[in-house]
Design a protein around this motif. Sequence first.
Motif, mmCIF file in Angstrom:
data_model
loop_
_atom_site.group_PDB
_atom_site.id
_atom_site.type_symbol
_atom_site.label_atom_id
_atom_site.label_comp_id
_atom_site.label_asym_id
_atom_site.label_seq_id
_atom_site.Cartn_x
_atom_site.Cartn_y
_atom_site.Cartn_z
ATOM 1 N N ALA A 53 -4.790 -19.376 93.076
ATOM 2 C CA ALA A 53 -3.653 -19.681 93.958
ATOM 3 C C ALA A 53 -4.208 -20.330 95.228
ATOM 4 N N PRO A 54 -3.466 -21.255 95.829
ATOM 5 C CA PRO A 54 -3.959 -21.909 97.051
ATOM 6 C C PRO A 54 -4.203 -20.889 98.161
ATOM 7 N N GLU A 106 -4.714 -29.862 92.878
ATOM 8 C CA GLU A 106 -3.716 -28.952 92.292
ATOM 9 C C GLU A 106 -4.097 -27.498 92.570
ATOM 10 N N TYR A 108 -5.852 -26.249 94.990
ATOM 11 C CA TYR A 108 -5.759 -25.888 96.413
ATOM 12 C C TYR A 108 -4.387 -26.201 97.015
ATOM 13 N N GLY A 109 -3.452 -26.646 96.185
ATOM 14 C CA GLY A 109 -2.096 -26.891 96.676
ATOM 15 C C GLY A 109 -2.007 -28.071 97.633
ATOM 16 N N PRO A 111 -0.853 -31.735 98.203
ATOM 17 C CA PRO A 111 0.052 -32.682 97.524
ATOM 18 C C PRO A 111 -0.621 -34.038 97.300
#
Length: 406
Positions: A53-54, A106, A108-109, A111
């Motif tokens: 998860a980030p 992706e 590390y979230g 964009p």
Amino acid sequence: MTDFELTRRRLIQVGGGAAAASLMVTAESALGQARGVSAAGQPMPEGVELPDAPPRQRRSDSVGFAIIGLGDYALKQIMPRFDQSERAHIAALVSGNPRKLREVGEAYGIPPESRYSYDSFADIAADNGVEAAYVVLPSGLHAEWTERAFAAGKHVMCEKPMALSSEECERMIAASNRANRKLMIAYRCHFEPYNLKAVELMEAEAVGDLRLIRTEHSYRMGPTTPAENWRVSRALAGGGPLEDYGIYGLQAALYLSGEMPERISAATHRPIGDQRFAEIFAHVSVQCRFPSGAAAHLVTSYDSAGLNMVETRGTSGALMMQPATNYSGNTLTLEAGREKHDLSPGNSNVQFARQLDHLADAIRGGTPIRTPGEMGLRDVRLIEAIYASAATGRTIMLNPDGTMRS
Ligand code: NAD
């Protein structure tokens, strides 16, 4: 003349005291522009574990960092530690490998619009979520990408060594001043509990008057060539082990003594016929003398069994650290008379997040930077003096700012 082939030579004066004050010799000066190296995408390093998860952004005033260069150190040490930071988060990524950029982005979230290639990097100027850039590229690219980040209006955390020549360091500092943005060198040991405790003990004269510092930073590198590994390429790594690993010993000698050397003598070795050392040195050995009379002996090697050690000896005791400057597992023993005390001043692991928070504090609160560009420049000047000594067989006399005395 050294066997170290030169990209560009400049004439300098070195002096061994009044008698040799005007001896003119050449010394190496590898300028970034002259080296012809550029950033290029590389495969995902082996053994990278991307987060499930980030990482969390803890505070609304957290500083957004762009990570430039998704290599071993960035992916295994720096990026996972943002999760422990109070005031810094990852806001953008820069890589020349589109697949790695997507995978890491992706995980590390980050964009897609905040994922940059080296070619599209200039667009980051308009990315208001990014306030700082962390340059984690091969050392020969630090100057260029630090200047690019300043041109884009970002603050900069730059990995060690700051650059491969003092001219490059001076350009980086000038770019920071022009942009009115902060420049910090990622000397993580200034945030590491064992090294901080050692400095505190030295300042409290826990070993009496300092007489001797010994440091060794060595490991044996496997078979490789300059074409396949930037660490053995002169254009990207300078002289090799000293800039990459021995710099920890050089730094430790300075922060533990609290002094600048006034003279330096050094020897280098480059075995013939070994592709690992076609362009760089295998070993560097340095003797420093400080104004107090204390001496330091620093050794670094890419061709001897691993050792990471710092030791200080004074008139009444000694401090031993082995390992001394690792990511984790450092030790510190204070020897006073017949007594030995093993000290445990904290968890070494905190050094990464503390370093990030330190730059974020400086950006938000204007607090001074503990490891500024001027410190990186000072150290690169000492590295130049070390190579000048090794090249000439002369002792180099130094000014307090690390420049060579003429
Ligand atoms: P690495 O080879 O694993 O990664 C370098 C990355 O830079 C590559 O993955 C790639 O993404 C990028 N790159 C761009 N252009 C490149 C080119 N022309 N050649 C090779 N790579 C290129 O190296 P690393 O171990 O991650 O080291 C990166 C930087 O971090 C160096 O400056 C090194 O001194 C520093 N470092 C610091 C520490 C520390 O403890 N502070 C530890 C390791 C490395």
